[in-house]
Design an enzyme around this catalytic site. Structure first.
Site, short mmCIF file in Angstrom:
data_model
loop_
_atom_site.label_atom_id
_atom_site.label_comp_id
_atom_site.label_asym_id
_atom_site.label_seq_id
_atom_site.Cartn_x
_atom_site.Cartn_y
_atom_site.Cartn_z
N PRO A 1 0.81 -1.22 0.00
CA PRO A 1 0.00 0.00 0.00
C PRO A 1 0.85 1.28 0.00
CG PRO A 1 0.04 -0.97 2.18
CD PRO A 1 0.83 -1.89 1.29
N GLU A 2 0.30 2.32 -0.62
CA GLU A 2 0.98 3.62 -0.66
C GLU A 2 0.34 4.56 0.37
OE1 GLU A 2 1.37 5.03 -4.70
OE2 GLU A 2 1.27 3.01 -5.49
#
Ligand SMILES: [Zn+2]
Length: 291
Positions: free
Chosen positions: A2-3
Site C-alpha cells: 500500500p501507498e
C-alpha cells in the site's frame, strides 16, 4: 502497495478502535517481521498500555503508547493490512492487539501474507521521528512546492523513480506516481533536474490532488492484498487515468496509453500518454482529462 492513501485509510480506520483506549495484550504471531525489537520486549511494552494516538508518517502506521511505553511502528509494505472485523482475507495474522474494556472492537489484527512488512518499537516519539528522518524525506502531503523543486534539482535521474524514492519524499508508490505525472503532463523519463519550475509546480499540485482523491476513495484495491480495516475495497481505481490502462485511449486526448519498463525501476510497469506527456521539454500545457 500500500501507498500513502492506503496507509492513511488504515490509520483513519484504526484511530477510533485504538486511540484513547488501553491495550490489554499484544501477541506477536510471527517474529520474522520484528525489525529492531524482540517479541517479549514488544509484548511487555504494550501490555496494559494506554494508546495516546495513531498517526501516519509516509507509509508508516505509528501507534503512540502513553509514555514511557514507547512507539510501535508498523510498515505494511507490500501486502500488510489491518482488520478490525473477521475477513476471509485475514488468514496470515502476524500480530494481534486485544483491547481492554468496552469499545467497538475487541481485537485488532495485522495480516501480512507475504511477510514483507516490518514491525518496530522505539522508546519515544523523538526516537521514532529520528528513525523516520534517517530513511525518508518530507511527507508527500506536507512538502512545499519550493522544497520539492530543491529536492528534484539534486538528481538527474528520471522523474518517476525519483518520485518513488522515499528519501526524496515519502508516501508515493508506483500507481500514484503514474497518475501524478499524467495529471502534471510530465513524461516519466524526463530528468528531474531538467524540469522547469512550472512543471515542478504542476507535479506538486497533482501530488496533492491525486493523494487527496485517493484518500477520499479509501485507496486502491488492485488485488486481494489491500482492504480497509472493515474488509471493504478502496474505490480509487474507478478514478484512475493511466495506471493499468496500457493500449486504451487517454482520457484527455484519446492517444493510446503506453505501458513500458523504464530505467531505474525493476519489475514495475510505467503507464503514460505519449501525447499529453511529451518526452522532451514541453511546448504547451497538457490537455485536460475528462475525469
Ligand atoms: Zn493524452
Amino acid at each position: 502497495m500500500p501507498e500513502l492513501p492506503e496507509v492513511e485509510t488504515m490509520v483513519r480506520g484504526l484511530r477510533p478502535a485504538l486511540a484513547g483506549r488501553t491495550i490489554q495484550a499484544l501477541e506477536v504471531a510471527d517474529p520474522l517481521l520484528l525489525d529492531n525489537c524482540d517479541a517479549p520486549t514488544l509484548e511487555r511494552s504494550a501490555r496494559q498500555a494506554p494508546v495516546s494516538a495513531v498517526n501516519r508518517r509516509g507509509k508508516w502506521v505509528v501507534i503512540e503508547l502513553a509514555p514511557p511505553r514507547g512507539i510501535i511502528v508498523i510498515q505494511p509494505r507490500m501486502t500488510g493490512a489491518f482488520f478490525l472485523v473477521d475477513s476471509e482475507l485475514a488468514r496470515h495474522i502476524r500480530l494481534t492487539l486485544t483491547m481492554q474494556g468496552p469499545g467497538p472492537f475487541a481485537r485488532i489484527r495485522y495480516n501480512d501474507p507475504r511477510r514483507l512488512g516490518r514491525i518496530c518499537w522505539y522508546p519515544d516519539a523523538s526516537a521514532a521521528e529520528a528513525a523516520f528522518a534517517r530513511s525518508h524525506g518530507p511527507d508527500a502531503l506536507e512538502i512545499s512546492s519550493g522544497e520539492l523543486a530543491v529536492r528534484l534539482s539534486k538528481t538527474t535521474r528520471p522523474i518517476k523513480p525519483t518520485l518513488l524514492d522515499q528519501k526524496v519524499l515519502a508516501g508515493i508508490g508506483n500507481i500514484y506516481a503514474d497518475e501524478i505525472l499524467h495529471r502534471a503532463g510530465v513524461h516519466p523519463e524526463r530528468s528531474s533536474l531538467a524540469l522547469s519550475r512550472a512543471e515542478v509546480d504542476r507535479i506538486h499540485q497533482a501530488i496533492g490532488e491525486v493523494l487527496t482523491a485517493a484518500i477520499s476513495a479509501e485507496g486502491s484495491s488492485l488485488d486481494r492484498s489491500y482492504r480497509t480495516v472493515l474488509g471493504t475495497e478502496g474505490s480509487f481505481l474507478e478514478l484512475i487515468r493511466v495506471y493499468g490502462r496500457g493500449g486504451r485511449p487517454c482520457l484527455a486526448c484519446q492517444t493510446p496509453i503506453t505501458r513500458a519498463r523504464i530505467a531505474g525501476l525493476t519489475g514495475r510497469s510505467t503507464h503514460y500518454c505519449p501525447s499529453c506527456q511529451p518526452a522532451g521539454p514541453e511546448a504547451s500545457p497538457p490537455a485536460q482529462a475528462t475525469r
